[in-house]
Design a protein around this motif. Structure first.
Motif, PDB file in Angstrom:
ATOM      1  N   HIS A 190       2.146   9.205  -6.145  1.00 10.81           N
ATOM      2  CA  HIS A 190       2.735  10.524  -5.905  1.00 10.81           C
ATOM      3  C   HIS A 190       3.820  10.817  -6.945  1.00 10.81           C
ATOM      4  N   SER A 197       1.100   4.063  -2.948  1.00 13.32           N
ATOM      5  CA  SER A 197       0.894   5.479  -2.661  1.00 13.32           C
ATOM      6  C   SER A 197       2.060   6.312  -3.176  1.00 13.32           C
ATOM      7  N   ASP A 229       0.822  -1.208   0.000  1.00 12.89           N
ATOM      8  CA  ASP A 229       0.000   0.000   0.000  1.00 12.89           C
ATOM      9  C   ASP A 229       0.857   1.259   0.000  1.00 12.89           C
ATOM     10  N   ARG A 230       1.932   1.254   0.817  1.00 13.43           N
ATOM     11  CA  ARG A 230       2.834   2.414   0.856  1.00 13.43           C
ATOM     12  C   ARG A 230       3.517   2.612  -0.493  1.00 13.43           C
TER      13      ARG A 230
END
Length: 108
Positions: free
Chosen positions: A53, A49, A45-46
């Motif tokens: 970005h 993300s 998930d990180r």
């Protein structure tokens, strides 16, 4: 190749490399194992993300580069229209210098 065109070529290569890296990482996430413990899922998930970005930043960088290129093209166009004979003279001088350099290179 002028310094400005070299800089643009380097920026284009970096941008293209970043785009491929982001796409590869995105594909890796999507094709990764569907099952895993909570730590692996949190890491996925990180990473997702951060990839999103990075994509947004890359898009902003491309848009800014396009705006700068358009602005520079408009400025050159304005100067050429304001001083057409000077532009012709500069183009002729550059042509003569390029011809001399090519002739000198062939003599070697």
């Amino acid at each position: 190749m002028t310094d400005l065109s070299k800089e643009h070529a380097i920026q284009d290569r970096i941008t293209e490399g970043l785009r491929h890296a982001v796409d590869d990482a995105d594909a890796l996430i999507k094709s990764g194992l569907k099952q895993g413990d909570e730590q692996v899922q949190a890491l996925r998930d990180r990473l997702a993300s951060r990839l999103q970005h990075s994509r947004e930043q890359l898009q902003m960088l491309e848009e800014e580069a396009m705006l700068r290129a358009r602005s520079a093209a408009r400025a050159v166009d304005t100067q050429v229209h304001a001083h057409p004979y000077a532009a012709i003279g500069v183009a002729a001088a550059v042509g003569v210098l390029a011809g001399l350099l090519v002739a000198m290179a062939r003599e070697r």
